[in-house]
Design an enzyme around this catalytic site. Structure first.
Site, PDB file in Angstrom:
ATOM      1  N   ARG A 143      49.477   7.681  60.869  1.00  0.00           N
ATOM      2  CA  ARG A 143      48.087   7.479  60.501  1.00  0.00           C
ATOM      3  C   ARG A 143      47.368   8.823  60.580  1.00  0.00           C
ATOM      4  NH1 ARG A 143      43.003   4.598  63.717  1.00  0.00           N
ATOM      5  NH2 ARG A 143      41.617   4.597  61.889  1.00  0.00           N
ATOM      6  N   HIS A 144      46.371   9.002  59.749  1.00  0.00           N
ATOM      7  CA  HIS A 144      45.553  10.212  59.791  1.00  0.00           C
ATOM      8  C   HIS A 144      44.903  10.395  61.163  1.00  0.00           C
ATOM      9  CE1 HIS A 144      41.969   7.703  59.719  1.00  0.00           C
ATOM     10  NE2 HIS A 144      42.511   7.026  58.733  1.00  0.00           N
ATOM     11  N   ARG A 199      38.443  10.684  62.512  1.00  0.00           N
ATOM     12  CA  ARG A 199      37.587  10.855  61.343  1.00  0.00           C
ATOM     13  C   ARG A 199      36.182  10.348  61.630  1.00  0.00           C
ATOM     14  NH1 ARG A 199      36.861   5.767  60.483  1.00  0.00           N
ATOM     15  NH2 ARG A 199      38.515   4.255  60.080  1.00  0.00           N
ATOM     16  N   ARG A 227      40.984  12.540  54.105  1.00  0.00           N
ATOM     17  CA  ARG A 227      41.430  12.538  55.507  1.00  0.00           C
ATOM     18  C   ARG A 227      42.956  12.499  55.647  1.00  0.00           C
ATOM     19  NH1 ARG A 227      38.793   7.807  54.390  1.00  0.00           N
ATOM     20  NH2 ARG A 227      39.924   5.829  54.599  1.00  0.00           N
ATOM     21  N   HIS A 255      47.443   5.301  56.659  1.00  0.00           N
ATOM     22  CA  HIS A 255      46.304   4.662  57.316  1.00  0.00           C
ATOM     23  C   HIS A 255      46.752   3.677  58.389  1.00  0.00           C
ATOM     24  CE1 HIS A 255      43.901   6.142  53.878  1.00  0.00           C
ATOM     25  NE2 HIS A 255      45.004   5.891  53.199  1.00  0.00           N
ATOM     26  N   ASP A 256      45.767   3.167  59.152  1.00  0.00           N
ATOM     27  CA  ASP A 256      46.081   2.157  60.173  1.00  0.00           C
ATOM     28  C   ASP A 256      46.639   0.886  59.540  1.00  0.00           C
ATOM     29  OD1 ASP A 256      43.654   1.535  58.987  1.00  0.00           O
ATOM     30  OD2 ASP A 256      42.550   1.302  60.870  1.00  0.00           O
TER      31      ASP A 256
END
Length: 316
Positions: free
Chosen positions: A22-23, A26, A90, A272-273
């Protein structure tokens, strides 16, 4: 956490690695009607990687440099390494931050002695065609049916009923409609929790009603939002339509690595999540928690001394 898909005591050699993360940290994705803060208060606006997020992914890259120091070349080699990202600032910036920790230039790859960084291509999936990492995958009528069934299912209602009074209070406090808050798969409650979470992390003032107890309950509902999106009701069928698609892609990459005479050593996905959650639910290893920033899932392929191969799965 280490999960062995196939365990053996024989000597083995690492052959191939797939990484999904995941990024990093943010800014909020969106604000809610009564939010105290506007997008203009965040230096780069909504949904953008912060300096903290850059550091998180840089450190993940450093961790993997140490973990795979005897496997992955210290110098970047495009034949051995490949990284892909969804088409969001992101995730692209997270991939770049990760690469700066994984492949700091050495020897002949140093092009500026005062800057120990080198450009490495991050391949991007376009939002309009991306069918690997941006979950839930769109344009699936059967999945849409399952989501509607989930909201009225006994399994889901048993989980959300204890929060009905709380949701009514949240509707008043946030300015959002109760019916929208109760439908967890539309992300409104999840995004509201996320906004408050981001504001708290970065020392922005929170509304008086956002007490620790309220934040904790919102977190539980956000976790239920993720779980209900890909599980809770008819999880196996949902997984075939969502996270299972990514599982199949990963398995095909592993098969390709087994059958190729010159396979890549590593493939990496920046996402992503919901990507991490969909994958973990499909693999039946989801712990019910929201994947944190820089959450990472590893798949490792080994060749045993007898010539057979085995796969290992773990997360960090």
């Amino acid at each position: 956490m280490l999960i062995l898909l196939q365990q053996t005591t024989a000597a083995r050699e690492l052959k191939f690695v797939i990484v999904l993360f995941r990024h990093g940290d943010r800014t909020p994705i969106i604000n809610f009607p009564t939010d105290l803060h506007k997008e203009s208060e965040w230096p780069q606006g909504f949904g953008q990687l912060t300096k903290t997020g850059m550091q998180q992914l840089f450190e993940l890259g450093q961790y993997m440099r140490k973990r795979y120091s005897s496997f992955l070349n210290s110098t970047y080699n495009r034949q051995e390494f490949y990284i892909q990202s969804t088409d969001y600032d992101r995730t692209i910036m997270s991939a770049q931050s990760y690469l700066s920790g994984l492949f700091p230039p050495t020897s002949s790859q140093i092009w500026n002695p005062e800057l120990l960084w080198q450009p490495i291509p991050v391949h991007i999936f376009q939002k309009t065609t991306e069918q690997r990492l941006n979950f839930p995958l769109p344009n699936c009528p059967r999945f849409d049916e399952l989501q509607q069934e989930t909201q009225t299912s006994k399994e889901f209602q048993n989980r959300i009923q204890p929060y009905m009074d709380f949701l009514q209070t949240m509707a008043v406090n946030t300015g959002l409609e109760l019916n929208h808050l109760k439908t967890l798969d539309n992300f409104q409650l999840w995004n509201t929790y996320d906004t408050l979470h981001c504001e708290g992390i970065h020392n922005y003032s929170l509304p008086e009603w956002a007490t620790e107890d309220v934040i904790n309950k919102m977190e539980k509902l956000a976790e239920l939002s993720l779980f209900s999106l890909f599980g809770v009701y008819k999880t196996e069928e949902k997984s075939r339509l969502q996270g299972g698609v990514l599982v199949n892609i990963i398995l095909n990459s592993i098969k390709q690595a087994v059958n190729s005479s010159k396979p890549r050593k590593m493939e990496v996905y920046s996402a992503h999540d919901t990507t991490v959650g969909a994958l973990q639910i499909a693999l039946n290893i989801f712990n019910g928690k929201l994947p944190p920033y820089a959450a990472c899932q590893f798949f490792e392929l080994y060749q045993e001394s007898n010539g057979q191969v085995s796969s290992h799965l773990f997360k960090k």
